[in-house]
Design a protein around this motif. Structure first.
Motif, PDB file in Angstrom:
ATOM      1  N   SER A 105       0.837  -1.205   0.000  1.00 13.52           N
ATOM      2  CA  SER A 105       0.000   0.000   0.000  1.00 13.52           C
ATOM      3  C   SER A 105       0.871   1.254   0.000  1.00 13.52           C
ATOM      4  CB  SER A 105      -0.908   0.017   1.233  1.00 13.52           C
ATOM      5  OG  SER A 105      -1.727  -1.113   1.271  1.00 13.52           O
ATOM      6  N   ILE A 106       0.395   2.282  -0.701  1.00  8.11           N
ATOM      7  CA  ILE A 106       1.123   3.557  -0.695  1.00  8.11           C
ATOM      8  C   ILE A 106       0.156   4.716  -0.461  1.00  8.11           C
ATOM      9  CG2 ILE A 106       2.969   2.759  -2.201  1.00  8.11           C
ATOM     10  CD1 ILE A 106       1.626   4.320  -4.499  1.00  8.11           C
ATOM     11  N   GLY A 107       0.677   5.737   0.198  1.00  9.49           N
ATOM     12  CA  GLY A 107      -0.039   6.993   0.351  1.00  9.49           C
ATOM     13  C   GLY A 107       0.634   8.024  -0.537  1.00  9.49           C
ATOM     14  N   ILE A 108      -0.151   8.886  -1.147  1.00 11.15           N
ATOM     15  CA  ILE A 108       0.376   9.876  -2.091  1.00 11.15           C
ATOM     16  C   ILE A 108      -0.050  11.269  -1.657  1.00 11.15           C
ATOM     17  CG2 ILE A 108       0.410  10.636  -4.502  1.00 11.15           C
ATOM     18  CD1 ILE A 108      -0.590   7.752  -5.196  1.00 11.15           C
ATOM     19  N   ILE A 109       0.904  12.177  -1.585  1.00 12.97           N
ATOM     20  CA  ILE A 109       0.618  13.592  -1.339  1.00 12.97           C
ATOM     21  C   ILE A 109       1.189  14.360  -2.514  1.00 12.97           C
ATOM     22  CG2 ILE A 109       0.965  15.554   0.203  1.00 12.97           C
ATOM     23  CD1 ILE A 109       1.613  13.258   2.351  1.00 12.97           C
ATOM     24  N   SER A 110       0.329  15.058  -3.223  1.00 10.17           N
ATOM     25  CA  SER A 110       0.755  15.754  -4.433  1.00 10.17           C
ATOM     26  C   SER A 110       0.153  17.153  -4.439  1.00 10.17           C
ATOM     27  CB  SER A 110       0.284  14.966  -5.668  1.00 10.17           C
ATOM     28  OG  SER A 110       0.765  15.548  -6.858  1.00 10.17           O
ATOM     29  N   ASP A 111       0.954  18.130  -4.852  1.00  8.63           N
ATOM     30  CA  ASP A 111       0.455  19.506  -4.828  1.00  8.63           C
ATOM     31  C   ASP A 111       1.079  20.343  -5.928  1.00  8.63           C
ATOM     32  OD1 ASP A 111       2.706  21.512  -3.653  1.00  8.63           O
ATOM     33  OD2 ASP A 111       2.936  19.552  -2.748  1.00  8.63           O
ATOM     34  N   ARG A 112       0.542  21.544  -6.105  1.00  7.88           N
ATOM     35  CA  ARG A 112       1.060  22.463  -7.110  1.00  7.88           C
ATOM     36  C   ARG A 112       1.795  23.653  -6.493  1.00  7.88           C
ATOM     37  NH1 ARG A 112      -2.306  24.163 -12.039  1.00  7.88           N
ATOM     38  NH2 ARG A 112      -0.128  24.512 -12.630  1.00  7.88           N
ATOM     39  N   THR A 113       1.492  23.977  -5.250  1.00 10.52           N
ATOM     40  CA  THR A 113       2.110  25.141  -4.618  1.00 10.52           C
ATOM     41  C   THR A 113       2.608  24.784  -3.232  1.00 10.52           C
ATOM     42  OG1 THR A 113       0.561  26.594  -5.781  1.00 10.52           O
ATOM     43  CG2 THR A 113       1.759  27.545  -3.930  1.00 10.52           C
ATOM     44  N   GLY A 114       3.880  25.028  -2.960  1.00 12.49           N
ATOM     45  CA  GLY A 114       4.370  24.858  -1.595  1.00 12.49           C
ATOM     46  C   GLY A 114       5.589  23.975  -1.490  1.00 12.49           C
ATOM     47  N   ALA A 115       5.453  22.700  -1.723  1.00 10.67           N
ATOM     48  CA  ALA A 115       6.538  21.718  -1.584  1.00 10.67           C
ATOM     49  C   ALA A 115       7.050  21.627  -0.147  1.00 10.67           C
ATOM     50  CB  ALA A 115       7.679  22.007  -2.553  1.00 10.67           C
ATOM     51  N   GLY A 116       7.711  22.672   0.334  1.00  8.79           N
ATOM     52  CA  GLY A 116       8.236  22.672   1.697  1.00  8.79           C
ATOM     53  C   GLY A 116       7.176  22.388   2.747  1.00  8.79           C
ATOM     54  N   PRO A 117       6.031  23.084   2.707  1.00  2.76           N
ATOM     55  CA  PRO A 117       4.989  22.810   3.707  1.00  2.76           C
ATOM     56  C   PRO A 117       4.513  21.360   3.689  1.00  2.76           C
ATOM     57  CG  PRO A 117       4.547  24.873   2.582  1.00  2.76           C
ATOM     58  CD  PRO A 117       5.685  24.228   1.859  1.00  2.76           C
ATOM     59  N   GLN A 118       4.346  20.800   2.491  1.00  2.00           N
ATOM     60  CA  GLN A 118       3.862  19.434   2.392  1.00  2.00           C
ATOM     61  C   GLN A 118       4.919  18.430   2.885  1.00  2.00           C
ATOM     62  OE1 GLN A 118       3.509  21.768   0.063  1.00  2.00           O
ATOM     63  NE2 GLN A 118       1.321  21.918  -0.338  1.00  2.00           N
ATOM     64  N   ILE A 119       6.191  18.732   2.633  1.00  2.00           N
ATOM     65  CA  ILE A 119       7.251  17.850   3.114  1.00  2.00           C
ATOM     66  C   ILE A 119       7.342  17.906   4.636  1.00  2.00           C
ATOM     67  CG2 ILE A 119       9.743  17.417   3.109  1.00  2.00           C
ATOM     68  CD1 ILE A 119       9.761  18.518   0.214  1.00  2.00           C
ATOM     69  N   MET A 120       7.227  19.098   5.195  1.00  2.00           N
ATOM     70  CA  MET A 120       7.217  19.244   6.656  1.00  2.00           C
ATOM     71  C   MET A 120       6.044  18.478   7.251  1.00  2.00           C
ATOM     72  SD  MET A 120       9.831  21.091   7.658  1.00  2.00           S
ATOM     73  CE  MET A 120       9.369  21.647   9.297  1.00  2.00           C
ATOM     74  N   ALA A 121       4.885  18.593   6.604  1.00  2.00           N
ATOM     75  CA  ALA A 121       3.692  17.891   7.092  1.00  2.00           C
ATOM     76  C   ALA A 121       3.860  16.376   6.979  1.00  2.00           C
ATOM     77  CB  ALA A 121       2.463  18.345   6.305  1.00  2.00           C
ATOM     78  N   GLY A 144       2.877  28.152  -8.549  1.00  2.00           N
ATOM     79  CA  GLY A 144       3.423  28.620  -7.286  1.00  2.00           C
ATOM     80  C   GLY A 144       4.314  29.833  -7.444  1.00  2.00           C
ATOM     81  N   GLY A 145       4.247  30.521  -8.591  1.00  2.00           N
ATOM     82  CA  GLY A 145       5.087  31.691  -8.812  1.00  2.00           C
ATOM     83  C   GLY A 145       6.448  31.264  -9.313  1.00  2.00           C
ATOM     84  N   ALA A 146       7.468  31.356  -8.435  1.00  2.00           N
ATOM     85  CA  ALA A 146       8.825  31.017  -8.850  1.00  2.00           C
ATOM     86  C   ALA A 146       9.256  29.641  -8.362  1.00  2.00           C
ATOM     87  CB  ALA A 146       9.793  32.067  -8.298  1.00  2.00           C
ATOM     88  N   GLY A 147       8.329  28.873  -7.781  1.00  2.00           N
ATOM     89  CA  GLY A 147       8.749  27.664  -7.083  1.00  2.00           C
ATOM     90  C   GLY A 147       8.276  26.333  -7.612  1.00  2.00           C
ATOM     91  N   HIS A 148       8.168  25.382  -6.680  1.00  2.00           N
ATOM     92  CA  HIS A 148       7.880  23.990  -6.990  1.00  2.00           C
ATOM     93  C   HIS A 148       6.522  23.552  -6.455  1.00  2.00           C
ATOM     94  CE1 HIS A 148      12.335  24.162  -6.848  1.00  2.00           C
ATOM     95  NE2 HIS A 148      12.289  23.248  -7.797  1.00  2.00           N
ATOM     96  N   GLY A 149       6.120  22.373  -6.942  1.00  2.00           N
ATOM     97  CA  GLY A 149       5.091  21.591  -6.290  1.00  2.00           C
ATOM     98  C   GLY A 149       5.804  20.422  -5.626  1.00  2.00           C
ATOM     99  N   ALA A 150       5.070  19.371  -5.283  1.00  2.00           N
ATOM    100  CA  ALA A 150       5.713  18.212  -4.667  1.00  2.00           C
ATOM    101  C   ALA A 150       4.958  16.940  -4.998  1.00  2.00           C
ATOM    102  CB  ALA A 150       5.790  18.388  -3.148  1.00  2.00           C
ATOM    103  N   LEU A 151       5.698  15.839  -5.045  1.00  2.00           N
ATOM    104  CA  LEU A 151       5.126  14.506  -5.149  1.00  2.00           C
ATOM    105  C   LEU A 151       5.795  13.668  -4.069  1.00  2.00           C
ATOM    106  CD1 LEU A 151       3.465  12.252  -6.421  1.00  2.00           C
ATOM    107  CD2 LEU A 151       5.342  11.872  -8.038  1.00  2.00           C
ATOM    108  N   ILE A 152       5.005  13.258  -3.082  1.00  2.00           N
ATOM    109  CA  ILE A 152       5.519  12.505  -1.935  1.00  2.00           C
ATOM    110  C   ILE A 152       4.848  11.138  -1.908  1.00  2.00           C
ATOM    111  CG2 ILE A 152       5.787  12.482   0.575  1.00  2.00           C
ATOM    112  CD1 ILE A 152       5.370  15.564   0.474  1.00  2.00           C
ATOM    113  N   ILE A 153       5.651  10.085  -1.854  1.00  2.00           N
ATOM    114  CA  ILE A 153       5.134   8.719  -1.816  1.00  2.00           C
ATOM    115  C   ILE A 153       5.518   8.091  -0.475  1.00  2.00           C
ATOM    116  CG2 ILE A 153       5.085   6.457  -2.899  1.00  2.00           C
ATOM    117  CD1 ILE A 153       3.988   8.607  -4.715  1.00  2.00           C
ATOM    118  N   LEU A 154       4.515   7.633   0.261  1.00  2.00           N
ATOM    119  CA  LEU A 154       4.718   6.944   1.528  1.00  2.00           C
ATOM    120  C   LEU A 154       4.249   5.499   1.373  1.00  2.00           C
ATOM    121  CD1 LEU A 154       3.217   9.688   3.894  1.00  2.00           C
ATOM    122  CD2 LEU A 154       5.606   9.426   3.203  1.00  2.00           C
TER     123      LEU A 154
END
Length: 296
Positions: A105-121, A144-154
């Protein structure tokens, strides 16, 4: 009484009286009776219409509040963040993702704005659940302006652990977005934890169990000044440095991460925040917190 009602009353009058031998009292009674009957009929119709309207609105509300039919969907959070879970990963995908055989089983957290906040969470999520961080990627995303989104797989052996981790991460993203400040000119982003865990280690090489801070500034020149200020403010160690051509997905920002004594890391992050916000204000902008609730 409107014209339509008067006409209907007169029709009733004509049906019930002899026009050659008119009794005015009888006419008055007939008019009054007919008016009351028509009024009652109109009220019944209006009540029926209202009841139908209420049923229709309730039906629409039920549809909008109904749970998603997609079983993989867990929820959403600020920053166009979506949480998903796959109970039993396809064998071919499982192999390509390099998952340990014990994890189905995997959990997925994916976003378009932030990256850092989602990784901290996500870091808080793995502390609270029996999950492993498989991968963390920072895709370039101009929303996100000048930045990244994120793809986190747990990953987890039990789907309930994967789902719980995603739920924790989605909930905590609201908090960690508090020290992300944005405006048209750029953004500054700060993060701090007294005890780094597996997600921060995977993403940035954070020493597990030690205080850790993330400092981001955009455009990239703002990030350079923020980094210099942070390192001069307190006795901290530089863990990583990322710039547009090295360590980022060619995003227009500079990112540094620091570790050290808890008080020193926090002091450095706060100093970097102040100088970053001051520069953006000097550019004629007014950077504001994404949530209005800074947490550092």
């Amino acid at each position: 009484m409107n014209n339509d009602l008067i006409e209907k009353v007169l029709e009733e009058v004509r049906k019930n009286i002899d026009l050659k031998n008119i009794d005015m009292k009888k006419v008055d009674k007939i008019i009054q009776s007919s008016s009351e009957n028509l009024k009652e009929s109109k009220e019944v119709q209006e009540n029926n219409d209202t009841e139908k309207g209420n049923k229709r609105e309730k039906k629409e509300a039920d549809v909008m509040s109904a749970p998603s039919p997609i079983t993989e969907f867990v929820g959403t959070a600020i920053g166009d963040t979506v949480g998903l879970v796959i109970a039993n990963v396809d064998s071919l995908l499982h192999e390509k993702m390099g998952l340990d055989k014990k994890y189905r089983s995997i959990g997925i957290i994916s976003d378009r704005t932030g990256a850092g906040p989602q990784i901290m969470a996500a870091d808080e999520a793995v502390k609270a659940t029996n999950t492993e961080v498989v991968s963390i990627e920072l895709p370039r995303d101009t929303k996100g302006g000048a930045g990244h989104g994120a793809l986190i797989i747990l990953a987890a052996e039990d789907v309930s652990d994967a789902r719980r981790a995603v739920e924790v991460a989605l909930k905590d993203t609201e908090r960690t977005m508090g020290d992300v400040y944005g405006c048209d000119a750029g953004h500054v982003e700060l993060h701090y934890t007294a005890r780094a865990s597996l997600a921060l280690n995977k993403a940035f090489g954070a020493p597990i169990g030690k205080a850790f801070g993330i400092i981001v500034g955009a455009p990239a020149g703002v990030g350079v000044v923020m980094a210099d200020t942070a390192l001069k403010t307190a006795n901290v160690d530089l863990v990583s440095y990322a710039s547009p051509a090295g360590g980022t997905s060619y995003s227009n920002e500079v990112i540094i991460t620091i570790t050290g004594d808890s008080g020193a890391v926090r002091q450095s992050v706060i100093a970097a925040r102040e100088v970053g916000l001051s520069i953006l204000k000097s550019m004629g902008q007014n950077p504001v917190s994404t949530t209005g609730k800074p947490y550092i």
